[in-house]
Design a protein around this motif. Structure first.
Motif, mmCIF file in Angstrom:
data_model
loop_
_atom_site.group_PDB
_atom_site.id
_atom_site.type_symbol
_atom_site.label_atom_id
_atom_site.label_comp_id
_atom_site.label_asym_id
_atom_site.label_seq_id
_atom_site.Cartn_x
_atom_site.Cartn_y
_atom_site.Cartn_z
ATOM 1 N N ASN A 18 0.973 -1.049 0.010
ATOM 2 C CA ASN A 18 0.078 0.023 -0.055
ATOM 3 C C ASN A 18 0.975 1.293 0.011
ATOM 4 O O ASN A 18 0.493 2.201 -0.637
ATOM 5 N N VAL A 19 2.001 1.127 0.761
ATOM 6 C CA VAL A 19 2.726 2.394 0.864
ATOM 7 C C VAL A 19 3.284 2.620 -0.624
ATOM 8 O O VAL A 19 3.451 3.573 -1.036
ATOM 9 N N LEU A 20 3.729 1.320 -1.302
ATOM 10 C CA LEU A 20 4.237 1.490 -2.585
ATOM 11 C C LEU A 20 3.537 2.314 -3.638
ATOM 12 O O LEU A 20 3.625 2.950 -4.472
ATOM 13 N N LEU A 21 2.153 1.719 -3.473
ATOM 14 C CA LEU A 21 1.096 2.253 -4.272
ATOM 15 C C LEU A 21 0.849 3.626 -4.180
ATOM 16 O O LEU A 21 0.840 4.559 -5.307
ATOM 17 N N ASP A 22 0.821 4.171 -2.807
ATOM 18 C CA ASP A 22 0.824 5.747 -2.768
ATOM 19 C C ASP A 22 1.965 6.513 -3.163
ATOM 20 O O ASP A 22 1.759 7.462 -3.819
ATOM 21 N N VAL A 23 3.154 5.890 -3.041
ATOM 22 C CA VAL A 23 4.325 6.533 -3.396
ATOM 23 C C VAL A 23 4.423 6.586 -5.019
ATOM 24 O O VAL A 23 4.824 7.706 -5.721
ATOM 25 N N LEU A 24 4.133 5.166 -5.489
ATOM 26 C CA LEU A 24 4.047 5.355 -7.091
ATOM 27 C C LEU A 24 3.184 6.342 -7.549
ATOM 28 O O LEU A 24 3.417 6.973 -8.454
ATOM 29 N N LEU A 25 2.045 6.480 -7.175
ATOM 30 C CA LEU A 25 0.977 7.315 -7.641
ATOM 31 C C LEU A 25 1.505 8.796 -7.397
ATOM 32 O O LEU A 25 1.342 9.806 -8.406
ATOM 33 N N SER A 26 2.185 9.110 -6.256
ATOM 34 C CA SER A 26 2.688 10.561 -6.003
ATOM 35 C C SER A 26 3.653 10.708 -7.185
ATOM 36 O O SER A 26 3.779 12.127 -7.833
ATOM 37 N N PHE A 27 4.316 9.823 -7.681
ATOM 38 C CA PHE A 27 5.638 10.276 -8.711
ATOM 39 C C PHE A 27 4.988 10.008 -10.086
ATOM 40 O O PHE A 27 5.299 10.631 -10.906
ATOM 41 N N ALA A 28 3.998 8.882 -10.318
ATOM 42 C CA ALA A 28 3.398 8.768 -11.447
ATOM 43 C C ALA A 28 2.413 9.776 -12.235
ATOM 44 O O ALA A 28 2.240 9.977 -13.244
ATOM 45 N N ASP A 29 2.020 10.787 -11.256
ATOM 46 C CA ASP A 29 1.061 11.539 -11.586
ATOM 47 C C ASP A 29 1.526 12.925 -11.754
ATOM 48 O O ASP A 29 0.990 14.165 -12.191
ATOM 49 N N GLU A 30 3.048 13.124 -11.462
ATOM 50 C CA GLU A 30 3.565 14.406 -11.550
ATOM 51 C C GLU A 30 4.209 14.737 -12.897
ATOM 52 O O GLU A 30 4.625 13.826 -13.401
ATOM 53 N N ALA A 31 4.062 15.990 -13.456
ATOM 54 C CA ALA A 31 4.760 16.119 -14.731
ATOM 55 C C ALA A 31 6.140 16.386 -14.570
ATOM 56 O O ALA A 31 6.889 16.509 -13.474
ATOM 57 N N GLU A 32 6.793 16.517 -15.814
ATOM 58 C CA GLU A 32 8.183 16.622 -15.821
ATOM 59 C C GLU A 32 8.537 17.828 -14.909
ATOM 60 O O GLU A 32 7.892 18.792 -15.057
#
Lengths: 423, 423
Positions: B407-421
């Protein structure tokens, strides 16, 4: 009395070199040519066939018993009398030289050739023997062939022994065609004589030609199974480890300390030759180790005391390292004295030939110690170069050293082979 | 901010059990079911095919590079942006459990499945990766796949590495059909995230759910070649011995003493995992030993000091035991810090889910330390039972512990995967 007959020293030495080519390998570390003829291996089979052919060429009648011991017999003028036997072994450790064992067998064969050349008959039959798996280097039980021949180890138990790859003595004897049909229980000969390299530094350091062997020191082998807990090398704190490798290392260092301290006298030998950690990977704390301990001393009491101390130390290490240590005694022989008659005749023969000799205790085990249980038995040692190094490709006795041993063997053989029953 | 999406914990745990059946063996000592999937073995090949099939079932597009690293890619809404990668490894040591490495790969896959189930798109592509030969247990070079992907080890040097049986990485990759054709030089992702079992006792003892990993401790491996003189165990006096086994034992005992003394602080780890004496027979003094040394510390300076002391001790032992000791540094990595952004987001995600967490230094090496050289990288640790034992069939993290990590992996993944360059 000056001896009238001598062996052909160069012929003996050439036969040692020829046998040494069978199972030879190039040792990458010393650059020397070593020998690997582990018992019942293909190389041992080839070595056996070579020696049997040489026996037959010397007119001997060859029989092979059920444990693979081979006997080449020369008739006596009274052929019903018990024979005099000369022998040793031709199997080797994995990193051997050309002399250990082979000298006793080939010197015996050279004695027979010399008798043939001189057309010298003997009252008693004469037998040249080689025994199976003397080293114990493959099936962990040394003097196996002579122990079976003299009744210490039952044949079926010997057959069932397995090497580290799981192959049995019986299968491997069959594989090389040396499971013979002669009864494995040997009819005791009139006497048994074994010529051997000293495998130690004493005779060479004293500049002696011949060792008059008093007996074989007491030997004790343990196989240790140390069980700890395999764990990650990078993360597991030392307080939570149960490192079977450290436990084995502490026992090895203790063996060294027991010798160096001198509290067991100057003659204690102690060795850890086998150390096999599992899984044996750089980043895993070893969870299990198989290790061996070999301790020896000429004095039974001292060896017992050393073994007792070691058993207590196993317990101490087990407690401190949080491992379990179980041990199995894979060999235990007391001091074996050789017959006074053989010792006296070896001494007299050396004196008659003008050779320097000295009394010595054998550091290594030999087939003669098994034979000593059933008949008059004894040994003749010759010195070795390089501090008498053995179980190593550097092992070397000179042509002269070997010839001296062969000549003393000849003289003592004749003294026994010409005496009537009861003499 | 309360998380709105969670992974399926039981599904993650079932996938760990399924992969753990591939290469499983019955451990005769613990009675447990262990895992042996040494890199590029048949079992590793089977494990790889299983995970690749699972990736495809989750809709990922799979590529395999020339060193056998596998990447499963999920499209982003702006698919041209650099992806966020989650990964670890699925190879194992010879006596492993089911979690080491596998958790990072399968938690990544579970994150993807959960996104699929929720029809949750991400701005950036998401990649799930497993890297080759992370353990170094077969080819003596750990993090091999990630080191090649990030340019530290050239492909041809990696291909030429050989296992103890003499088989090369290249041949073995071909044998399991995993020498892919994708360029081995990885285009750096936007971020790399690795979830992993702690492999130590810290989190469990502190009753923490999540470890916020500060970095990976410094590591140093030596392969030692100790050359003495093989000799007869029964006859060679101690004064004439050059026992390579005793030399190795003294180094092993010294490693223990260096840790126990505390003079390198409380965090030094030191292990001799490999000890291979030659010829390894009960009655022969070992003439040669190959051994390994693994030392680790969170502080580069302390590790350097420990290594220096060890080098001096090798010389001392060589002199005293009359052996030569040569060493080859087979691994040497300084302390690797992880990115502050990852550490902060792991901490925040754990807080938002009400999990207990603590900062921790990794005791083991990980692929994330290679990735940290080329991109923003970090790790999430979950606790392990039984003092966090690892590299052992007893290795165990509970379903809840694994789900927390996922779950922590999911949250951190989303935080990086949704940020623009550039965000």
């Amino acid at each position: 009395m000056k001896p009238t007959l001598s062996i052909d020293g160069p012929r003996l030495y050439a036969s040692l070199q020829a046998l040494g080519e069978i199972g030879a390998y190039e040792d990458p570390y010393s650059g020397l040519r070593g020998v690997c003829r582990l018992a019942f291996s293909a190389a041992d089979g080839a070595g056996r066939r070579h020696v049997v052919a040489e026996m037959r060429a010397a007119g001997l009648e060859v029989t092979v018993d059920r444990i693979g011991n081979a006997f080449g017999r020369r008739r006596g003028t009274n052929d019903a009398l018990r024979p005099v036997m000369m022998g040793s072994h031709i199997d080797s450790v994995a990193t051997a030289g050309r002399f250990d064992g082979c000298l006793g067998v080939l010197a015996g064969l050279e004695v027979v050739r010399s008798l043939n050349d001189a057309k010298r008959e003997t009252l008693r039959p004469v037998v040249v023997a080689f025994f199976s798996e003397e080293e114990g280097a493959r099936f962990s039980t040394d003097m196996l062939g002579s122990a079976v021949a003299t009744g210490r180890i039952p044949l079926e138990r010997a057959y069932a022994l397995r090497d580290p790859a799981g192959r049995s003595v019986k299968e491997e004897l069959d594989a090389i065609g040396f499971r013979g049909d002669a009864d494995e229980r040997l009819t005791p000969p009139h006497a048994y004589l074994e010529c051997h390299v000293e495998q130690g530094p004493v005779l060479r350091a004293a500049n002696c030609d011949i060792g008059v062997v008093l007996g074989v020191q007491a030997i004790c082998w343990h196989e240790l199974l140390i069980i700890g807990k395999s764990a990650h090398a990078g993360t597991t704190p030392m307080s939570l480890r149960a490192d079977a490798g450290v436990a084995a290392a502490r026992i090895n260092v203790r063996l060294r300390e027991m010798v160096a301290s001198g509290r067991f006298g100057a003659e204690l030998r102690a060795t850890m030759g086998v150390i096999a950690p599992h899984p044996g990977l750089v980043n895993v704390v070893p969870g299990r180790v198989v290790a061996s301990v070999d301790i020896r001393n000429p004095d039974d009491g001292v060896l017992e005391r050393a073994e007792s101390e070691l058993l207590l130390f196993y317990e101490e290490v087990a407690r401190e390292e949080k491992v379990t240590i179980t041990h199995r005694q894979t060999a235990r022989t007391p001091f074996v004295p050789f017959a006074d008659t053989v010792r006296a005749r070896v001494d007299a023969a050396a004196e008659a030939r003008g050779l320097w000799r000295q009394a010595i205790v054998s550091g290594a085990g030999h087939d003669a110690q098994e034979m000593a249980r059933v008949c008059t038995a004894g040994m003749i040692f010759v010195p070795g170069e390089y501090d008498g190094i053995s179980h190593n490709p550097r092992e070397l006795s000179t042509p002269e050293q070997c010839a001296n041993g062969g000549n003393v063997l000849l003289d003592v053989l004749l003294s026994f082979a010409d005496e009537a029953e009861g003499a």
